[in-house]
Scaffold this motif. Structure first.
Motif, PDB file in Angstrom:
ATOM      1  N   GLY A  34      -4.795 -15.989 -54.242  1.00 38.13           N
ATOM      2  CA  GLY A  34      -6.172 -16.101 -53.773  1.00 38.13           C
ATOM      3  C   GLY A  34      -7.198 -15.367 -54.621  1.00 38.13           C
ATOM      4  N   VAL A  35      -6.752 -14.605 -55.605  1.00 45.96           N
ATOM      5  CA  VAL A  35      -7.695 -13.905 -56.478  1.00 45.96           C
ATOM      6  C   VAL A  35      -8.474 -14.932 -57.285  1.00 45.96           C
ATOM      7  N   GLU A  36      -9.789 -14.763 -57.353  1.00 37.79           N
ATOM      8  CA  GLU A  36     -10.606 -15.665 -58.159  1.00 37.79           C
ATOM      9  C   GLU A  36     -10.604 -15.168 -59.595  1.00 37.79           C
ATOM     10  N   ASP A  37      -9.769 -15.777 -60.410  1.00 37.53           N
ATOM     11  CA  ASP A  37      -9.707 -15.442 -61.831  1.00 37.53           C
ATOM     12  C   ASP A  37     -10.794 -16.197 -62.579  1.00 37.53           C
ATOM     13  N   VAL A  38     -11.502 -15.498 -63.439  1.00 39.84           N
ATOM     14  CA  VAL A  38     -12.547 -16.123 -64.242  1.00 39.84           C
ATOM     15  C   VAL A  38     -12.243 -15.814 -65.707  1.00 39.84           C
ATOM     16  N   GLU A  39     -11.958 -16.853 -66.473  1.00 44.31           N
ATOM     17  CA  GLU A  39     -11.710 -16.649 -67.901  1.00 44.31           C
ATOM     18  C   GLU A  39     -13.043 -16.518 -68.630  1.00 44.31           C
ATOM     19  N   VAL A  40     -13.161 -15.474 -69.412  1.00 43.26           N
ATOM     20  CA  VAL A  40     -14.352 -15.255 -70.228  1.00 43.26           C
ATOM     21  C   VAL A  40     -14.023 -15.750 -71.635  1.00 43.26           C
ATOM     22  N   VAL A  41     -14.743 -16.761 -72.064  1.00 49.66           N
ATOM     23  CA  VAL A  41     -14.494 -17.365 -73.366  1.00 49.66           C
ATOM     24  C   VAL A  41     -15.571 -16.895 -74.329  1.00 49.66           C
ATOM     25  N   LEU A  42     -15.133 -16.375 -75.446  1.00 52.91           N
ATOM     26  CA  LEU A  42     -16.085 -15.936 -76.455  1.00 52.91           C
ATOM     27  C   LEU A  42     -16.763 -17.142 -77.097  1.00 52.91           C
ATOM     28  N   PRO A  43     -18.014 -16.988 -77.538  1.00 53.58           N
ATOM     29  CA  PRO A  43     -18.689 -18.112 -78.204  1.00 53.58           C
ATOM     30  C   PRO A  43     -17.910 -18.566 -79.434  1.00 53.58           C
TER      31      PRO A  43
ATOM     32  N   TRP B 246     -19.535  -7.067 -70.899  1.00 51.06           N
ATOM     33  CA  TRP B 246     -20.858  -6.481 -70.656  1.00 51.06           C
ATOM     34  C   TRP B 246     -21.968  -7.274 -71.331  1.00 51.06           C
ATOM     35  N   ARG B 247     -21.643  -8.131 -72.269  1.00 51.45           N
ATOM     36  CA  ARG B 247     -22.655  -8.914 -72.998  1.00 51.45           C
ATOM     37  C   ARG B 247     -22.710 -10.368 -72.546  1.00 51.45           C
ATOM     38  N   SER B 248     -21.804 -10.769 -71.706  1.00 51.28           N
ATOM     39  CA  SER B 248     -21.682 -12.172 -71.333  1.00 51.28           C
ATOM     40  C   SER B 248     -22.611 -12.544 -70.175  1.00 51.28           C
ATOM     41  N   ASP B 249     -23.531 -13.468 -70.436  1.00 56.27           N
ATOM     42  CA  ASP B 249     -24.403 -13.975 -69.375  1.00 56.27           C
ATOM     43  C   ASP B 249     -23.586 -14.709 -68.312  1.00 56.27           C
ATOM     44  N   VAL B 250     -22.484 -15.311 -68.708  1.00 53.46           N
ATOM     45  CA  VAL B 250     -21.624 -16.018 -67.759  1.00 53.46           C
ATOM     46  C   VAL B 250     -21.054 -15.042 -66.735  1.00 53.46           C
ATOM     47  N   VAL B 251     -20.644 -13.866 -67.186  1.00 52.27           N
ATOM     48  CA  VAL B 251     -20.105 -12.860 -66.268  1.00 52.27           C
ATOM     49  C   VAL B 251     -21.170 -12.466 -65.250  1.00 52.27           C
ATOM     50  N   TYR B 252     -22.363 -12.159 -65.731  1.00 48.47           N
ATOM     51  CA  TYR B 252     -23.447 -11.772 -64.824  1.00 48.47           C
ATOM     52  C   TYR B 252     -23.756 -12.888 -63.827  1.00 48.47           C
ATOM     53  N   ALA B 253     -23.828 -14.118 -64.304  1.00 48.02           N
ATOM     54  CA  ALA B 253     -24.148 -15.246 -63.427  1.00 48.02           C
ATOM     55  C   ALA B 253     -23.067 -15.461 -62.376  1.00 48.02           C
ATOM     56  N   LYS B 254     -21.804 -15.346 -62.771  1.00 49.50           N
ATOM     57  CA  LYS B 254     -20.697 -15.538 -61.817  1.00 49.50           C
ATOM     58  C   LYS B 254     -20.705 -14.453 -60.738  1.00 49.50           C
ATOM     59  N   ILE B 255     -20.940 -13.210 -61.144  1.00 49.70           N
ATOM     60  CA  ILE B 255     -20.976 -12.117 -60.172  1.00 49.70           C
ATOM     61  C   ILE B 255     -22.154 -12.308 -59.215  1.00 49.70           C
TER      62      ILE B 255
END
Length: 162
Positions: free
Chosen positions: A102-111, A142-151
């Motif tokens: 049930g953990v929501e895993d989010v893969e962070v992909v580098l550009p 810390w630099r990923s806009d995707v991380v901020y948006a998902k949170i």
């Protein structure tokens, strides 16, 4: 961390059931937040881990039932990156534990243009290049806009449904 955990517990106790507590931890901070959730008696609204080696945390993957998430937590998000050797992917669909699934895993992909991807792919600059690329990948959360948006999206959805 202990001092922060004690402060969180006191704040939650003083505020009663009205307080919402979201813990966000990077790397070992995510491990510490995870352990705090096991240790505290207070409800934690959300646990968000960024690049944390959670598969190395002891309470999770000991004897059957093959690990568990902390029971007093409403939701768990885990951000990981395949180029970050420290991070762990948890919510695998075939994990024996329902709570880990049930953990929501989010893969962070580098550009695609990231020098980190180039160095890791072609092994340029030898060991120091690989070490530099791995360190940069580990800090990329810390630099990923995707991380901020998902949170922000997750917290917004939680607040909207409450």
């Amino acid at each position: 961390v202990l001092e922060s955990g004690t402060q969180i517990s006191k704040s939650a106790k003083n505020a009663g059931k009205e307080v919402l507590v979201f813990l966000i931890g990077h790397s070992q901070g995510g491990q510490n937040a995870w352990q705090f959730c096991f240790d505290t008696k207070h409800r934690i609204t959300g646990l968000i881990c960024l690049g944390s080696p959670l598969d190395l945390s002891e309470p999770m993957f000991l004897d059957p039932p093959y690990g568990q998430t902390p029971t007093g937590v409403d939701f768990v998000m885990n951000f990981w990156c395949g180029l970050d050797v420290v991070s762990s992917k948890l919510g695998v669909p075939d994990h024996p534990s329902e709570s880990i699934r049930g953990v929501e895993d989010v893969e962070v992909v580098l550009p695609w243009w990231s020098p980190i991807r180039f160095i890791k792919r072609f092994n340029k600059r030898g060991f120091l290049g690989i070490a530099w690329a791995t360190a940069r990948a580990h800090l990329y959360y810390w630099r990923s806009d995707v991380v901020y948006a998902k949170i922000a999206g997750k917290i917004n959805r939680y607040l909207s449904s409450s």
